[in-house]
Design a protein around this motif. Structure first.
Motif, PDB file in Angstrom:
ATOM      1  N   MET A   1     -32.014 -32.323 -48.696  1.00 43.47           N
ATOM      2  CA  MET A   1     -30.790 -31.830 -49.332  1.00 43.47           C
ATOM      3  C   MET A   1     -29.690 -32.873 -49.232  1.00 43.47           C
ATOM      4  SD  MET A   1     -28.291 -28.666 -48.377  1.00 43.47           S
ATOM      5  CE  MET A   1     -27.178 -29.797 -47.570  1.00 43.47           C
ATOM      6  N   SER A   2     -28.970 -33.128 -50.345  1.00 38.76           N
ATOM      7  CA  SER A   2     -27.853 -34.061 -50.302  1.00 38.76           C
ATOM      8  C   SER A   2     -26.655 -33.386 -49.676  1.00 38.76           C
ATOM      9  CB  SER A   2     -27.502 -34.536 -51.718  1.00 38.76           C
ATOM     10  OG  SER A   2     -26.929 -33.483 -52.459  1.00 38.76           O
ATOM     11  N   ASP A   3     -25.661 -34.202 -49.283  1.00 34.38           N
ATOM     12  CA  ASP A   3     -24.474 -33.605 -48.662  1.00 34.38           C
ATOM     13  C   ASP A   3     -23.311 -33.528 -49.629  1.00 34.38           C
ATOM     14  OD1 ASP A   3     -23.840 -36.242 -48.885  1.00 34.38           O
ATOM     15  OD2 ASP A   3     -23.283 -36.546 -46.783  1.00 34.38           O
ATOM     16  N   GLN A   4     -23.587 -33.693 -50.930  1.00 37.75           N
ATOM     17  CA  GLN A   4     -22.544 -33.554 -51.938  1.00 37.75           C
ATOM     18  C   GLN A   4     -23.027 -32.655 -53.067  1.00 37.75           C
ATOM     19  OE1 GLN A   4     -21.485 -37.517 -53.211  1.00 37.75           O
ATOM     20  NE2 GLN A   4     -20.201 -37.885 -51.428  1.00 37.75           N
ATOM     21  N   ILE A   5     -22.117 -31.913 -53.645  1.00 33.14           N
ATOM     22  CA  ILE A   5     -22.456 -31.031 -54.751  1.00 33.14           C
ATOM     23  C   ILE A   5     -22.560 -31.846 -56.032  1.00 33.14           C
ATOM     24  CG2 ILE A   5     -21.668 -29.068 -56.114  1.00 33.14           C
ATOM     25  CD1 ILE A   5     -20.279 -28.045 -53.652  1.00 33.14           C
ATOM     26  N   PRO A   6     -23.641 -31.686 -56.796  1.00 28.08           N
ATOM     27  CA  PRO A   6     -23.818 -32.483 -58.012  1.00 28.08           C
ATOM     28  C   PRO A   6     -22.972 -31.987 -59.174  1.00 28.08           C
ATOM     29  CG  PRO A   6     -25.645 -30.951 -57.761  1.00 28.08           C
ATOM     30  CD  PRO A   6     -24.782 -30.787 -56.542  1.00 28.08           C
ATOM     31  N   LEU A   7     -21.656 -32.201 -59.081  1.00 28.83           N
ATOM     32  CA  LEU A   7     -20.738 -31.815 -60.138  1.00 28.83           C
ATOM     33  C   LEU A   7     -20.107 -33.059 -60.741  1.00 28.83           C
ATOM     34  CD1 LEU A   7     -18.893 -28.781 -58.499  1.00 28.83           C
ATOM     35  CD2 LEU A   7     -20.698 -28.711 -60.192  1.00 28.83           C
ATOM     36  N   VAL A   8     -19.859 -33.015 -62.038  1.00 26.65           N
ATOM     37  CA  VAL A   8     -19.222 -34.136 -62.724  1.00 26.65           C
ATOM     38  C   VAL A   8     -17.731 -34.161 -62.389  1.00 26.65           C
ATOM     39  CG1 VAL A   8     -18.667 -35.135 -64.968  1.00 26.65           C
ATOM     40  CG2 VAL A   8     -20.890 -34.045 -64.610  1.00 26.65           C
ATOM     41  N   ALA A   9     -17.243 -35.277 -61.895  1.00 23.39           N
ATOM     42  CA  ALA A   9     -15.818 -35.433 -61.604  1.00 23.39           C
ATOM     43  C   ALA A   9     -15.500 -36.920 -61.637  1.00 23.39           C
ATOM     44  CB  ALA A   9     -15.452 -34.839 -60.255  1.00 23.39           C
ATOM     45  N   LYS A  10     -15.050 -37.385 -62.770  1.00 24.80           N
ATOM     46  CA  LYS A  10     -14.781 -38.809 -62.934  1.00 24.80           C
ATOM     47  C   LYS A  10     -13.414 -39.163 -62.362  1.00 24.80           C
ATOM     48  CE  LYS A  10     -17.580 -39.085 -67.149  1.00 24.80           C
ATOM     49  NZ  LYS A  10     -17.562 -39.355 -68.612  1.00 24.80           N
ATOM     50  N   GLN A  11     -13.397 -40.115 -61.456  1.00 22.40           N
ATOM     51  CA  GLN A  11     -12.145 -40.549 -60.854  1.00 22.40           C
ATOM     52  C   GLN A  11     -11.199 -41.063 -61.936  1.00 22.40           C
ATOM     53  OE1 GLN A  11     -11.250 -40.583 -57.385  1.00 22.40           O
ATOM     54  NE2 GLN A  11     -12.968 -39.170 -57.320  1.00 22.40           N
ATOM     55  N   GLY A  12      -9.924 -40.681 -61.815  1.00 23.96           N
ATOM     56  CA  GLY A  12      -8.914 -41.113 -62.782  1.00 23.96           C
ATOM     57  C   GLY A  12      -8.699 -40.137 -63.913  1.00 23.96           C
ATOM     58  N   GLU A  13      -9.706 -39.294 -64.204  1.00 24.38           N
ATOM     59  CA  GLU A  13      -9.537 -38.273 -65.229  1.00 24.38           C
ATOM     60  C   GLU A  13      -8.967 -37.010 -64.595  1.00 24.38           C
ATOM     61  OE1 GLU A  13     -13.020 -37.728 -67.616  1.00 24.38           O
ATOM     62  OE2 GLU A  13     -12.802 -39.690 -68.565  1.00 24.38           O
ATOM     63  N   LYS A  14      -8.430 -36.147 -65.427  1.00 22.05           N
ATOM     64  CA  LYS A  14      -7.631 -35.022 -64.933  1.00 22.05           C
ATOM     65  C   LYS A  14      -8.442 -33.750 -64.746  1.00 22.05           C
ATOM     66  CE  LYS A  14      -3.298 -36.529 -67.144  1.00 22.05           C
ATOM     67  NZ  LYS A  14      -3.819 -37.622 -67.986  1.00 22.05           N
ATOM     68  N   VAL A  15      -7.918 -32.902 -63.867  1.00 17.57           N
ATOM     69  CA  VAL A  15      -8.354 -31.518 -63.731  1.00 17.57           C
ATOM     70  C   VAL A  15      -7.375 -30.667 -64.539  1.00 17.57           C
ATOM     71  CG1 VAL A  15      -8.704 -29.589 -62.159  1.00 17.57           C
ATOM     72  CG2 VAL A  15      -9.313 -31.912 -61.432  1.00 17.57           C
ATOM     73  N   LEU A  16      -7.882 -29.898 -65.491  1.00 15.27           N
ATOM     74  CA  LEU A  16      -7.043 -29.034 -66.331  1.00 15.27           C
ATOM     75  C   LEU A  16      -7.168 -27.599 -65.875  1.00 15.27           C
ATOM     76  CD1 LEU A  16      -5.257 -28.538 -68.871  1.00 15.27           C
ATOM     77  CD2 LEU A  16      -7.397 -28.183 -70.137  1.00 15.27           C
ATOM     78  N   SER A  17      -6.042 -26.984 -65.523  1.00 18.74           N
ATOM     79  CA  SER A  17      -5.993 -25.567 -65.163  1.00 18.74           C
ATOM     80  C   SER A  17      -5.400 -24.785 -66.332  1.00 18.74           C
ATOM     81  CB  SER A  17      -5.143 -25.363 -63.905  1.00 18.74           C
ATOM     82  OG  SER A  17      -5.684 -26.092 -62.811  1.00 18.74           O
ATOM     83  N   PHE A  18      -6.022 -23.643 -66.656  1.00 15.34           N
ATOM     84  CA  PHE A  18      -5.639 -22.846 -67.822  1.00 15.34           C
ATOM     85  C   PHE A  18      -5.360 -21.414 -67.387  1.00 15.34           C
ATOM     86  CE2 PHE A  18      -7.284 -20.033 -71.318  1.00 15.34           C
ATOM     87  CZ  PHE A  18      -6.238 -20.260 -72.217  1.00 15.34           C
ATOM     88  N   GLY A  19      -4.151 -20.934 -67.678  1.00 11.25           N
ATOM     89  CA  GLY A  19      -3.804 -19.562 -67.329  1.00 11.25           C
ATOM     90  C   GLY A  19      -2.376 -19.253 -67.716  1.00 11.25           C
ATOM     91  N   GLU A  20      -1.938 -18.038 -67.392  1.00  4.61           N
ATOM     92  CA  GLU A  20      -0.588 -17.624 -67.789  1.00  4.61           C
ATOM     93  C   GLU A  20       0.455 -18.054 -66.762  1.00  4.61           C
ATOM     94  OE1 GLU A  20       1.943 -13.950 -69.639  1.00  4.61           O
ATOM     95  OE2 GLU A  20       0.011 -13.483 -68.709  1.00  4.61           O
ATOM     96  N   ILE A  21       1.478 -18.743 -67.239  1.00  3.47           N
ATOM     97  CA  ILE A  21       2.614 -19.085 -66.395  1.00  3.47           C
ATOM     98  C   ILE A  21       3.521 -17.864 -66.299  1.00  3.47           C
ATOM     99  CG2 ILE A  21       3.943 -20.055 -68.324  1.00  3.47           C
ATOM    100  CD1 ILE A  21       4.987 -22.155 -66.266  1.00  3.47           C
ATOM    101  N   LEU A  22       3.967 -17.560 -65.083  1.00  7.59           N
ATOM    102  CA  LEU A  22       4.728 -16.342 -64.819  1.00  7.59           C
ATOM    103  C   LEU A  22       5.939 -16.642 -63.953  1.00  7.59           C
ATOM    104  CD1 LEU A  22       1.634 -14.227 -63.745  1.00  7.59           C
ATOM    105  CD2 LEU A  22       2.916 -13.817 -65.849  1.00  7.59           C
ATOM    106  N   LEU A  23       6.901 -15.759 -64.025  1.00  6.83           N
ATOM    107  CA  LEU A  23       7.956 -15.732 -63.016  1.00  6.83           C
ATOM    108  C   LEU A  23       7.654 -14.588 -62.062  1.00  6.83           C
ATOM    109  CD1 LEU A  23      11.337 -16.357 -64.885  1.00  6.83           C
ATOM    110  CD2 LEU A  23       9.973 -17.959 -63.559  1.00  6.83           C
ATOM    111  N   ARG A  24       7.616 -14.886 -60.769  1.00  8.30           N
ATOM    112  CA  ARG A  24       7.435 -13.859 -59.753  1.00  8.30           C
ATOM    113  C   ARG A  24       8.805 -13.465 -59.216  1.00  8.30           C
ATOM    114  NH1 ARG A  24       5.202 -14.860 -53.648  1.00  8.30           N
ATOM    115  NH2 ARG A  24       5.628 -12.784 -52.826  1.00  8.30           N
ATOM    116  N   ILE A  25       9.181 -12.212 -59.437  1.00 10.49           N
ATOM    117  CA  ILE A  25      10.449 -11.679 -58.954  1.00 10.49           C
ATOM    118  C   ILE A  25      10.191 -11.010 -57.601  1.00 10.49           C
ATOM    119  CG2 ILE A  25      12.451 -10.275 -59.528  1.00 10.49           C
ATOM    120  CD1 ILE A  25      11.815 -12.497 -61.568  1.00 10.49           C
ATOM    121  N   CYS A  26      11.055 -11.306 -56.630  1.00 13.72           N
ATOM    122  CA  CYS A  26      10.765 -10.920 -55.239  1.00 13.72           C
ATOM    123  C   CYS A  26      11.850 -10.058 -54.611  1.00 13.72           C
ATOM    124  CB  CYS A  26      10.575 -12.171 -54.387  1.00 13.72           C
ATOM    125  SG  CYS A  26       9.341 -13.298 -55.006  1.00 13.72           S
ATOM    126  N   PRO A  27      11.945  -8.797 -54.980  1.00 14.23           N
ATOM    127  CA  PRO A  27      12.898  -7.921 -54.276  1.00 14.23           C
ATOM    128  C   PRO A  27      12.416  -7.653 -52.855  1.00 14.23           C
ATOM    129  CG  PRO A  27      11.520  -6.651 -55.762  1.00 14.23           C
ATOM    130  CD  PRO A  27      11.181  -8.083 -56.010  1.00 14.23           C
TER     131      PRO A  27
END
Length: 352
Positions: free
Chosen positions: A1-27
């Motif tokens: 077994m290798s000690d690294q997960i075989p996932l594609v991740a090219k150094q220098g390229e970005k990680v893109l996160s996708f979701g709804e931007i929100l304001l959290r109101i804190c009473p």
């Protein structure tokens, strides 16, 4: 077994996160916000919390959401840019920004979250609206959570569109099985939607109960009735759940599970990571008091991506991600403000 997960991740390229931007109101729960005319808020959203952490940790980070085009949202965009988050894919259209109300503190289960995000710019996104050819230029990793398809059928369809486009480009995909019961209101249960999306994911993170309700993964009969702290049963369930996910969803290469239990005013917390027929278990963290539970899971997800991106070993990945998540419990905001060095210092303290 290798000690690294075989996932594609090219150094220098970005990680893109996708979701709804929100304001959290804190009473506050004592009603002082009414007497003092002060209502704290944070820029939030599960996926933005991931993008913020990655940028802070020097992983090239991009974020895609939708906001109305006005002076306030442009200030929010500038705040994200100041945190070194690439917002070039951001959509400025629609009429409103989503909100949610949740007090700060360590005892949130009795307060309850209140959502005010119907008809937001993000909620009105539709298939064909986003140019994925442009969005995915220079992207090596795509992250989203189960909150996105929980909003409505249109968003579920957009998520599927994005995942197909990501796979066509050999982009690694991570999914956080965030379950928000108050959001699934469009006559479909998570089990009707999430398995199709999970088919495209390389890394799936959540907990064994979320995997059961959202992906149809079996639970030990004892755990169907309670979420009691029983380490032996939970670790066996983590193993069984992880194996079942990898067997059911052929693109998936790794499964991470978190275990968080109340401990007085604090918590007990540990995690697991399963890949290539081996379950790695983190140290257990115990705290008698914490500041804010919001965003801890997002910080764990970001820690995993950080480890994969930097090609750490499996043990190093899990150790960093778990320490980052635990550290977030002492930070009063939606996203972490701790640097890599801060988190490594916590790891060193806890090892001593």
């Amino acid at each position: 077994m290798s000690d690294q997960i075989p996932l594609v991740a090219k150094q220098g390229e970005k990680v893109l996160s996708f979701g709804e931007i929100l304001l959290r109101i804190c009473p506050d729960l004592q009603g002082n916000w009414l007497k003092e005319n002060k209502l704290p808020f944070y820029i939030g959203g599960a996926e933005l919390n991931v993008a913020t952490a990655l940028a802070l940790w020097n992983v090239p980070s991009a974020y895609l959401s939708a906001m109305p085009d006005n002076a306030i949202t442009r200030e929010i965009e500038q705040e994200l840019k100041d945190k070194q988050i690439d917002t070039s894919a951001m959509l400025f259209e629609g009429d409103r920004l989503g909100l949610y109300y949740l007090p700060k503190g360590n005892d949130l289960k009795h307060a309850g979250v209140i959502y005010d995000r119907a008809n937001s710019s993000y909620a009105e996104l539709a298939v064909g609206q986003i140019n994925w050819d442009e969005v995915f230029k220079g992207i090596t990793w795509f992250h989203f959570s189960a909150i996105c398809p929980a909003i409505n059928q249109s968003l579920a369809d957009v998520c599927l569109e994005a995942l197909k486009a990501a796979k066509e480009r050999n982009i690694s995909v991570s999914l956080d099985l965030n379950y928000r019961s108050k959001l699934w209101k469009y006559k479909k249960a998570p089990i009707d939607v999430m398995p199709e999306l999970a088919n495209y994911c390389d890394l799936i993170m959540g907990n064994v109960w979320a995997a059961h309700s959202m992906l149809g993964i079996p639970l030990h009969p004892h755990l169907e009735k309670s979420q009691e702290y029983d380490n032996e049963i939970l670790l066996q369930q983590a193993m069984d759940t992880s194996k079942a996910i990898l067997a059911k969803f052929k693109s998936c290469k790794a499964v991470a599970n978190t275990f968080r239990f109340d401990h007085g005013a604090g918590i007990k917390y540990y995690t697991t990571l399963y890949t290539e027929d081996q379950l790695t278990v983190s140290p257990e963290y115990v705290s008698d008091d914490i500041l804010d539970k919001v965003g801890s899971g997002d910080c764990f997800m970001a820690g995993l991506i950080f480890g994969f991106y930097n090609k750490l070993t499996i043990k190093e990945i899990l150790s960093f991600a778990t320490a980052a998540a635990f550290d977030k419990l002492y930070i009063a905001s939606d996203a972490t403000t701790s640097t890599v060095d801060d988190i490594k210092a916590r790891m060193k303290r806890d090892d001593e």
